[in-house]
Motif scaffolding. Structure first.
Motif, PDB file in Angstrom:
ATOM      1  N   ASP A  86      34.752  20.560  61.098  1.00  0.00           N
ATOM      2  CA  ASP A  86      35.774  19.898  62.026  1.00  0.00           C
ATOM      3  C   ASP A  86      35.346  20.712  63.450  1.00  0.00           C
ATOM      4  OD1 ASP A  86      36.519  18.024  60.407  1.00  0.00           O
ATOM      5  OD2 ASP A  86      38.470  19.457  59.932  1.00  0.00           O
ATOM      6  N   THR A  87      35.154  20.015  64.489  1.00  0.00           N
ATOM      7  CA  THR A  87      35.022  20.546  65.728  1.00  0.00           C
ATOM      8  C   THR A  87      36.146  20.045  66.747  1.00  0.00           C
ATOM      9  OG1 THR A  87      33.734  18.855  66.566  1.00  0.00           O
ATOM     10  CG2 THR A  87      32.761  20.796  65.614  1.00  0.00           C
ATOM     11  N   PRO A  88      36.465  20.871  67.703  1.00  0.00           N
ATOM     12  CA  PRO A  88      37.278  20.348  68.570  1.00  0.00           C
ATOM     13  C   PRO A  88      36.969  18.919  69.573  1.00  0.00           C
ATOM     14  CG  PRO A  88      36.676  22.313  69.426  1.00  0.00           C
ATOM     15  CD  PRO A  88      36.151  22.167  68.301  1.00  0.00           C
ATOM     16  N   GLN A  89      35.801  19.186  69.459  1.00  0.00           N
ATOM     17  CA  GLN A  89      35.235  17.739  70.327  1.00  0.00           C
ATOM     18  C   GLN A  89      34.885  16.571  69.564  1.00  0.00           C
ATOM     19  OE1 GLN A  89      34.465  20.991  71.109  1.00  0.00           O
ATOM     20  NE2 GLN A  89      35.030  21.138  73.041  1.00  0.00           N
ATOM     21  N   ASN A 124      49.933  23.452  62.480  1.00  0.00           N
ATOM     22  CA  ASN A 124      49.018  23.699  61.567  1.00  0.00           C
ATOM     23  C   ASN A 124      47.783  22.941  62.154  1.00  0.00           C
ATOM     24  OD1 ASN A 124      49.969  25.657  60.051  1.00  0.00           O
ATOM     25  ND2 ASN A 124      50.916  24.077  58.670  1.00  0.00           N
ATOM     26  N   HIS A 125      47.933  21.786  62.428  1.00  0.00           N
ATOM     27  CA  HIS A 125      46.893  20.755  63.080  1.00  0.00           C
ATOM     28  C   HIS A 125      46.496  21.353  64.517  1.00  0.00           C
ATOM     29  CE1 HIS A 125      44.772  17.206  64.172  1.00  0.00           C
ATOM     30  NE2 HIS A 125      45.652  17.271  65.375  1.00  0.00           N
ATOM     31  N   PHE A 126      47.129  22.015  65.198  1.00  0.00           N
ATOM     32  CA  PHE A 126      46.971  22.296  66.528  1.00  0.00           C
ATOM     33  C   PHE A 126      46.318  23.602  66.328  1.00  0.00           C
ATOM     34  CE2 PHE A 126      47.803  25.551  69.583  1.00  0.00           C
ATOM     35  CZ  PHE A 126      47.371  24.961  71.152  1.00  0.00           C
ATOM     36  N   ARG A 127      46.703  24.428  65.544  1.00  0.00           N
ATOM     37  CA  ARG A 127      45.755  25.848  65.504  1.00  0.00           C
ATOM     38  C   ARG A 127      44.422  25.325  64.809  1.00  0.00           C
ATOM     39  NH1 ARG A 127      50.365  28.806  62.925  1.00  0.00           N
ATOM     40  NH2 ARG A 127      51.356  29.997  64.716  1.00  0.00           N
ATOM     41  N   ASP A 128      44.418  24.502  63.710  1.00  0.00           N
ATOM     42  CA  ASP A 128      43.094  24.473  63.270  1.00  0.00           C
ATOM     43  C   ASP A 128      42.138  23.586  64.155  1.00  0.00           C
ATOM     44  OD1 ASP A 128      43.962  25.573  60.890  1.00  0.00           O
ATOM     45  OD2 ASP A 128      44.260  23.750  59.576  1.00  0.00           O
ATOM     46  N   LYS A 129      42.522  22.396  64.896  1.00  0.00           N
ATOM     47  CA  LYS A 129      41.910  21.430  65.508  1.00  0.00           C
ATOM     48  C   LYS A 129      41.386  22.165  66.906  1.00  0.00           C
ATOM     49  CE  LYS A 129      40.926  16.965  66.943  1.00  0.00           C
ATOM     50  NZ  LYS A 129      39.712  16.493  66.096  1.00  0.00           N
ATOM     51  N   TYR A 130      42.479  23.160  67.625  1.00  0.00           N
ATOM     52  CA  TYR A 130      42.050  23.437  68.870  1.00  0.00           C
ATOM     53  C   TYR A 130      42.104  24.905  69.099  1.00  0.00           C
ATOM     54  CZ  TYR A 130      42.784  18.578  70.104  1.00  0.00           C
ATOM     55  OH  TYR A 130      42.805  17.233  70.213  1.00  0.00           O
ATOM     56  N   LEU A 131      43.228  25.843  68.897  1.00  0.00           N
ATOM     57  CA  LEU A 131      43.337  26.951  68.999  1.00  0.00           C
ATOM     58  C   LEU A 131      42.326  27.821  68.368  1.00  0.00           C
ATOM     59  CD1 LEU A 131      45.051  29.164  70.444  1.00  0.00           C
ATOM     60  CD2 LEU A 131      46.467  29.443  68.388  1.00  0.00           C
ATOM     61  N   LYS A 132      41.904  27.971  67.130  1.00  0.00           N
ATOM     62  CA  LYS A 132      41.121  28.747  66.359  1.00  0.00           C
ATOM     63  C   LYS A 132      39.592  28.355  66.807  1.00  0.00           C
ATOM     64  CE  LYS A 132      43.683  29.492  62.159  1.00  0.00           C
ATOM     65  NZ  LYS A 132      43.595  29.187  60.587  1.00  0.00           N
ATOM     66  N   PRO A 133      39.370  27.084  66.996  1.00  0.00           N
ATOM     67  CA  PRO A 133      37.802  27.114  67.502  1.00  0.00           C
ATOM     68  C   PRO A 133      37.836  27.423  68.938  1.00  0.00           C
ATOM     69  CG  PRO A 133      38.463  24.912  66.441  1.00  0.00           C
ATOM     70  CD  PRO A 133      39.742  26.076  66.501  1.00  0.00           C
ATOM     71  N   LEU A 134      38.632  27.275  69.643  1.00  0.00           N
ATOM     72  CA  LEU A 134      38.730  28.071  71.025  1.00  0.00           C
ATOM     73  C   LEU A 134      38.458  29.429  71.136  1.00  0.00           C
ATOM     74  CD1 LEU A 134      40.986  25.326  73.002  1.00  0.00           C
ATOM     75  CD2 LEU A 134      38.311  25.617  73.210  1.00  0.00           C
ATOM     76  N   LEU A 135      39.448  29.903  70.173  1.00  0.00           N
ATOM     77  CA  LEU A 135      39.399  31.280  70.084  1.00  0.00           C
ATOM     78  C   LEU A 135      37.934  31.952  69.461  1.00  0.00           C
ATOM     79  CD1 LEU A 135      43.300  32.094  68.713  1.00  0.00           C
ATOM     80  CD2 LEU A 135      42.035  32.979  70.935  1.00  0.00           C
ATOM     81  N   ARG A 136      37.443  31.178  68.576  1.00  0.00           N
ATOM     82  CA  ARG A 136      36.154  31.536  67.754  1.00  0.00           C
ATOM     83  C   ARG A 136      35.138  31.506  68.840  1.00  0.00           C
ATOM     84  NH1 ARG A 136      36.511  28.588  63.487  1.00  0.00           N
ATOM     85  NH2 ARG A 136      35.480  26.707  64.580  1.00  0.00           N
ATOM     86  N   GLY A 137      35.114  30.401  69.725  1.00  0.00           N
ATOM     87  CA  GLY A 137      34.136  30.226  70.769  1.00  0.00           C
ATOM     88  C   GLY A 137      34.159  30.849  71.864  1.00  0.00           C
ATOM     89  N   GLY A 138      35.309  31.695  71.976  1.00  0.00           N
ATOM     90  CA  GLY A 138      35.433  32.708  73.241  1.00  0.00           C
ATOM     91  C   GLY A 138      35.905  32.040  74.343  1.00  0.00           C
ATOM     92  N   LEU A 139      36.487  30.831  74.325  1.00  0.00           N
ATOM     93  CA  LEU A 139      36.769  30.033  75.366  1.00  0.00           C
ATOM     94  C   LEU A 139      38.391  30.483  75.855  1.00  0.00           C
ATOM     95  CD1 LEU A 139      35.286  26.627  74.793  1.00  0.00           C
ATOM     96  CD2 LEU A 139      34.580  28.460  76.279  1.00  0.00           C
ATOM     97  N   LEU A 140      39.213  30.970  74.772  1.00  0.00           N
ATOM     98  CA  LEU A 140      40.495  31.276  74.873  1.00  0.00           C
ATOM     99  C   LEU A 140      40.338  32.830  74.614  1.00  0.00           C
ATOM    100  CD1 LEU A 140      42.889  28.662  73.711  1.00  0.00           C
ATOM    101  CD2 LEU A 140      42.654  29.329  76.384  1.00  0.00           C
ATOM    102  N   LYS A 141      41.167  33.608  74.964  1.00  0.00           N
ATOM    103  CA  LYS A 141      41.396  35.133  74.571  1.00  0.00           C
ATOM    104  C   LYS A 141      42.960  35.355  74.238  1.00  0.00           C
ATOM    105  CE  LYS A 141      36.886  36.343  75.617  1.00  0.00           C
ATOM    106  NZ  LYS A 141      36.211  36.872  74.960  1.00  0.00           N
ATOM    107  N   MET A 142      43.260  36.002  73.572  1.00  0.00           N
ATOM    108  CA  MET A 142      44.721  36.576  73.182  1.00  0.00           C
ATOM    109  C   MET A 142      45.044  37.885  74.320  1.00  0.00           C
ATOM    110  SD  MET A 142      44.851  36.358  69.262  1.00  0.00           S
ATOM    111  CE  MET A 142      43.184  36.904  68.480  1.00  0.00           C
TER     112      MET A 142
END
Length: 161
Positions: A86-89, A124-142
């Motif tokens: 699953d990807t965010p795009q 959970n849907h938000f985390r799996d579909k958007y937040l985790k992939p954006l963090l993993r891809g380095g587009l969002l940072k904590m």
């Protein structure tokens, strides 16, 4: 260009400056095909020399979760893995949401603020579909990477760096 079920494989003539796999952290950009590079620069399709390698590494993490390979030789080879996941795009709407999230996060924002922005109620849907992939891809940072589950955690766009 050859598109297979698990990868995209591209070969291009090259004026090599070395041999072997290119490391994106230490490579020196130069045009592989100067004529094509000049053309794309003139029409405004290229930001800077070498930005393609950096962008493919950055964004491929989101799309497939794997690193691409760039191999320098007389023939320049690019191998982009397409590991199914699953990807965010998934849809144009998702692309628009991601752009909206990244723009919104030019200032640090909480998970709830981001969710409210794009109208997703299920955490959970938000985390799996958007937040985790954006963090993993380095587009969002904590803001608190040492405390990823902190109630004070906020997220910001890596474009701010």
């Amino acid at each position: 260009m050859i598109i297979e079920s698990d990868r995209v494989y591209i070969e291009n003539s090259n004026k090599p400056h070395g041999n072997g796999v290119i490391d994106p952290e230490s490579f020196s950009p130069y045009p592989k095909n100067p004529t094509i590079a000049k053309f794309f620069k003139e029409i405004g399709w290229v930001d800077e020399l070498g930005s393609g390698v950096k962008n493919v590494y950055k964004y491929n993490k989101i799309y497939s979760g794997a690193n691409p390979k760039f191999i320098e030789d007389d023939v320049f080879k690019t191998i982009i893995p397409l590991t199914p996941q699953d990807t965010p795009q998934d849809t144009p709407q998702d692309d628009a949401r991601i752009s909206e999230i990244l723009e919104f996060c030019n200032n640090p924002r909480s998970r709830q603020e981001i969710q409210d922005l794009i109208g997703i109620k299920d955490v959970n849907h938000f985390r799996d579909k958007y937040l985790k992939p954006l963090l993993r891809g380095g587009l969002l940072k904590m803001t608190l990477p040492q405390k990823p589950t902190s109630k004070n955690q906020k997220y910001y766009s890596s474009r701010m760096e």
